[in-house]
Design an enzyme around this catalytic site. Structure first.
Site, short mmCIF file in Angstrom:
data_model
loop_
_atom_site.label_atom_id
_atom_site.label_comp_id
_atom_site.label_asym_id
_atom_site.label_seq_id
_atom_site.Cartn_x
_atom_site.Cartn_y
_atom_site.Cartn_z
N THR A 86 0.61 -1.27 -0.16
CA THR A 86 -0.03 0.04 0.02
C THR A 86 0.85 1.37 -0.03
O THR A 86 0.40 2.11 -0.67
CB THR A 86 -0.85 -0.12 1.08
OG1 THR A 86 -1.67 -1.09 0.89
CG2 THR A 86 -1.77 1.29 1.37
N THR A 163 2.33 -4.33 4.40
CA THR A 163 2.38 -4.50 5.99
C THR A 163 2.14 -6.06 6.32
O THR A 163 2.77 -6.62 7.34
CB THR A 163 1.26 -3.90 6.50
OG1 THR A 163 0.01 -4.22 6.00
CG2 THR A 163 1.43 -2.30 6.30
N ASP A 164 1.54 -6.67 5.48
CA ASP A 164 1.01 -8.20 6.07
C ASP A 164 2.09 -8.76 6.21
O ASP A 164 1.95 -9.82 7.33
CB ASP A 164 0.20 -8.97 4.86
CG ASP A 164 -1.11 -8.13 4.67
OD1 ASP A 164 -2.12 -8.48 3.66
OD2 ASP A 164 -1.45 -7.20 5.34
N LYS A 241 2.68 -7.59 13.07
CA LYS A 241 1.41 -6.91 12.47
C LYS A 241 0.11 -7.70 13.64
O LYS A 241 -0.15 -8.80 13.29
CB LYS A 241 1.15 -7.04 11.25
CG LYS A 241 -0.08 -6.45 10.76
CD LYS A 241 -0.30 -6.34 9.31
CE LYS A 241 -1.41 -5.57 8.92
NZ LYS A 241 -1.88 -5.43 7.41
#
Ligand code: DAS
Length: 421
Positions: A86, A163-164, A241
């Site tokens: 993202t 981010t995942d 995360k």
């Protein structure tokens, strides 16, 4: 005829909407129109409910402004390597296309304030969402980082990343650089750059500031709270995360964050960190035949055999509680260890430490030769075992290395303030 990027007014039977016509994401049914409201949120409106669509303002053809990057001799230089996610992409509503921030100009255009802290050079090395990252990508990223680190003028490297799975990459790079002369900082965004609430800007500034510090570690730099106040700098082997969407989703586990970093340049170090080495050493020799298994009530007893039959050399188990597996798996694990497969025990509690003797089942599990991995996160043990199996096949040596603190992945003293910090 309205085109993506146009400001439109849509009238339905009982409502009027004003927003920017969005390019249709493939997941939205073709009988739906998507517009972005002034709030930054998107809504879908079924075509059959629309009475009228009026173009209020045509989109101007989106042109990237060419900006002159002034390099300052007084500032350090930070290299930004872009892998996707993202943070590295945004929808350009004027053209309807999705364009990724790849070049230094893109990042500076995104957040000009980064030039206050460093000269920026940038290079795209991947353009994928991080759910598609593989060990091959980790090796490619490590090689590119190594090249940048060894450039005299570069003070540190920022990696923009989805981010995942960012914490997997951060952990693997921590093991791939046994010697590190400059900081490597991974950064992502939970909200895309076209939304008012995007966390991109502060994350980017703080990660560039972190990359100018004299730190010899791989770290993750993301929002510390849901506000735009400061970021945390997390150790790459102790971060995870922990929320699907909150901007402060990344939390240090069994560890305090290394530092708080404010976008005005202030830094408050919270714990000791590894000082830079004189040189950089890259070790990308890994064995990818490692599996990560989360056990759960009713897990198929043949899961271990499945991986044995596929020739896997290592299995990390995210056990329950202190490191438990269902009793019926203990014999299966014994068989795997007998075949020379390293079986490592972690906990799906994430917080706290595994124990090999508190309960009889843990003692039985320990007697199979399974390796208890202290307070290591499951995904960190997964990448560490790939790294260790790249060095040795001897189970005794594997056990010694897995239980040795190599890159801060094991914290011998977990204090109570480290829970949900
Ligand atoms: N799909 C997510 C990823 O690439 C998007 C993001 O969070 O960056 O990890």
């Amino acid at each position: 005829m309205a085109k993506p990027g146009d400001l439109v007014e849509i009238v339905t039977k009982n409502k009027k909407y004003v927003g920017i016509l969005m390019p249709k994401p493939e997941i939205i049914k073709s009988n739906t129109i998507v517009i972005k409201l002034d709030s930054g949120y998107n809504i879908g409106i079924e075509k059959k409910k629309i009475k009228k669509i009026k173009v209020i303002k045509k989109a101007k053809k989106g042109k990237k402004k060419n900006i002159k990057i002034k390099q300052s001799k007084k500032l350090p230089t930070v290299s930004i390597l872009s892998t996707g996610g993202t943070i590295s992409s945004k929808v350009d509503y004027k053209t309807g296309g999705t364009y990724a921030s790849l070049t230094a100009e893109d990042f500076i255009q995104l957040e000009p304030k980064i030039l206050k802290f460093a000269n920026i050079r940038a290079k795209q090395i991947e353009q994928i969402m991080s759910e598609d990252m593989t060990p091959e990508h980790w090796i490619k990223i490590a090689k590119e980082v190594y090249k940048e680190l060894n450039k005299k003028e570069v003070s540190g490297v920022v990696i923009t990343h989805g981010t995942d799975t960012m914490h997997y990459t951060a952990a693997m790079l921590s093991f791939m650089f046994p010697k590190l002369s400059k900081p490597i900082v991974l950064v992502g965004a939970q909200r895309s750059t076209d939304r008012g609430s995007s966390d991109t800007f502060m994350n980017l500034i703080c990660s560039v500031i972190a990359a100018t510090q004299k730190i010899g570690e791989v770290m993750v730099c993301m929002h510390a709270t849901t506000n735009d106040d400061f970021c945390y700098l997390h150790r790459g082997t102790k971060v995870r995360k922990m929320h699907t969407s909150r901007r402060d989703a990344f939390r240090s586990i069994n560890q305090m964050p290394i530092a708080k970093i404010w976008p005005d340049g202030r830094i408050k170090f919270l714990i000791n960190y590894k000082k830079p080495d004189k040189t950089n050493e890259l070790n990308i020799k890994i064995n990818k035949k490692v599996a990560l298994i989360y056990v759960y009530p009713g897990i198929n007893q043949n899961i271990i055999d499945y991986y044995l039959n596929k020739g896997y050399k290592g299995i990390v188990i995210a056990g329950t509680g202190l490191g438990h597996v269902p009793t019926y798996l203990i014999q299966k694990i014994k068989k795997a260890v007998k075949k020379g497969v390293a079986v490592c025990i972690t906990s799906q509690c994430f917080y706290g430490r595994t124990h090999s003797f508190v309960y009889s089942n843990l003692r039985r599990l320990s007697q199979t030769g399974a390796i208890f991995c202290e307070d290591m996160l499951p995904e960190v043990a997964y990448v560490k075992l790939m790294h260790v199996l790249g060095k040795t096949k001897k189970l005794e040596k594997i056990k010694e290395l897995m239980q040795k603190n190599i890159a801060g992945e094991i914290n011998p003293i977990i204090s109570k303030d480290m829970f949900l910090v």
